[in-house]
Design a protein around this motif. Structure first.
Motif: not given
Length: 461
Positions: A271-291
């Motif tokens: 109720g204080y500081v806005p925050v959002g989080a997206t949790l995901g599988k390893e392979w998805i993050f590796r596709k996005v951050y590929s290099s």
């Protein structure tokens, strides 16, 4: 050096201008709407599941800031964490280091989601959804996202594309390519997946609009279809997550469901500081951050800031230490059962549904001739007016804050702080019973207010 800024003095001098300031400088329709329905109150402070007006009267909060105040207002553990992080004078948001708090919060979140490996932190629920949509499209190389009719996933352009309510989308086209399917309609889901261009299916396990739960077996069957067609399951737990429905996540009510991406926010903020989080599988993050060239391909200027991370860590600590999830389940079961027992007593009350402390109270067409005439008058003017007729006396006569669960719906949604107990259940059920007694006879004050709402609806308010 002192700037001379004095917040307490500023509020004392100009706090009474709050509605005029909003009307002049912000969304001018908000104070107009609040005055129309009699919600133009002046609240001075809040604590736990209550807040107090300028005359010292207490109000029971059954809305919790649309789910943001999961632990109630000003939980002492969260307050202390924020004082501590400010007093630490950390070198925050340098952008070129790896501070410990984001990693620690990610670790704690993933402990509740053991089939996932990575987290991206943003600033809100809609940003968490935006992240999931981008990651799904990048990971699969496909453009289209499926969503459910009547879904609500946020109001920024991407998340608006998967908003199932036309009223929010009108005036903001063109949006991303999307298709709506009915909640529970596996045939429609399979038909769209067969086209081969679907990146993912985003779904609220329990829809906030109307409090409609996915039918038993739907999420696991949908997961099977998505995997067969190479698309991702995205669980929007922005409102339902962190214990709201009696499990840490609402999708956990169904065995075997393991979303590829999960979106959380709201209660994680304390109720204080806005925050959002997206949790995901390893392979998805590796596709996005590929290099290394793509290290900042998706980022947020204020994401992972120390105050938000400290608040999130404190919230999860309280949830674990104070058995908040178990309380939400037990208290929710009692509240829902006591309200459901009133369905046979009141012909205007049609159904009580939901899980944990996410409860929908739906009203419908009565059977008696006198009440049918009054009901039809309201429906002819604007659907949803009866639910608003219930909400207003709950606030004005019983000092309980609730609200309808969506535009033109005869449903009240209860999403109180997850810390409420027997005292709050007794107070709400007693007040709700008194309001329903009035609606079915009594003084008729509610129906007089209903006529006022009808006139306002006809006039276009």
């Amino acid at each position: 050096m002192s700037s001379g800024f004095d917040l307490a003095k500023l509020l004392e001098e100009r706090g009474d201008e709050r509605y005029e300031l909003h009307a002049r400088h912000l969304n001018h329709q908000l104070p107009r709407m609040l005055r129309t329905i009699g919600f133009d109150m002046v609240y001075e402070r809040g604590e736990g599941a209550y807040f107090w007006d300028d005359e010292g009267e207490d109000y029971l909060d059954m809305l919790s800031g649309f789910g943001v105040m999961g632990l109630g207002r000003h939980h002492p553990v969260v307050r202390k964490a924020l004082h501590d992080v400010l007093d630490a004078s950390l070198a925050d948001l340098t952008r070129f280091d790896c501070p410990p708090l984001p990693g620690l919060l990610a670790e704690k979140l993933l402990a509740h989601s053991p089939h996932l490996e990575r987290v991206f932190f943003s600033n809100s629920g809609t940003e968490a959804v935006e992240t999931a949509l981008k990651f799904a499209r990048c990971a699969t190389g496909r453009p289209r996202i499926l969503h459910c009719d009547h879904a609500f996933h946020g109001l920024t352009a991407g998340s608006l594309s998967v908003n199932g309510e036309a009223g929010f989308r009108d005036g903001f086209a063109p949006l991303l390519p999307d298709t709506a399917v009915g909640l529970g309609d596996l045939a429609a889901l399979e038909r769209e997946l067969a086209r081969g261009d679907v990146a993912g299916f985003v779904v609220e396990p329990i829809q906030g609009k109307g409090v409609h739960e996915a039918p038993p077996g739907f999420l696991s069957a949908a997961q099977e279809l998505l995997r067969r067609h190479g698309a991702l399951l995205i669980a929007d737990e922005v409102q339902t997550g962190l214990g709201r429905t009696g499990d840490f996540y609402a999708y956990q009510h169904e065995d075997g469901v393991e979303p590829d991406l999960i979106c959380v926010a709201k209660a994680l903020s304390g109720g204080y500081v806005p925050v959002g989080a997206t949790l995901g599988k390893e392979w998805i993050f590796r596709k996005v951050y590929s290099s290394m060239d793509r290290v900042l391909v998706h980022s947020a200027s204020f994401g992972s800031n120390a105050q938000a991370m400290a608040a999130g860590l404190a919230v999860l600590s309280v949830i674990e230490d104070e058995q908040v999830v178990a309380n939400a389940r037990a208290t929710g079961d009692v509240l829902r059962a006591r309200l459901a027992a009133l369905v046979d007593r009141y012909e205007l009350l049609h159904e009580v549904r939901g899980r944990g402390l996410m409860i929908g109270i739906e009203f419908g067409r009565p059977t008696s001739l006198k009440l049918r005439g009054r009901w039809s008058m309201l429906q002819a003017a604007r659907k949803g007016l009866f639910a608003q007729m219930v909400v207003v006396p709950l606030l004005q006569r019983h000092r309980i804050l609730t609200q309808v669960s969506g535009d033109r719906l005869e449903v009240i949604k209860l999403i109180p702080p997850l810390i409420i107990g027997e005292r709050e259940v007794d107070r709400f059920v007693g007040a709700f019973t008194a309001v329903m007694d009035d609606a079915h006879g009594g003084s008729g004050l509610m129906w007089d207010f209903g006529k006022t709402l009808v006139k306002q609806a006809i006039a276009g308010h």
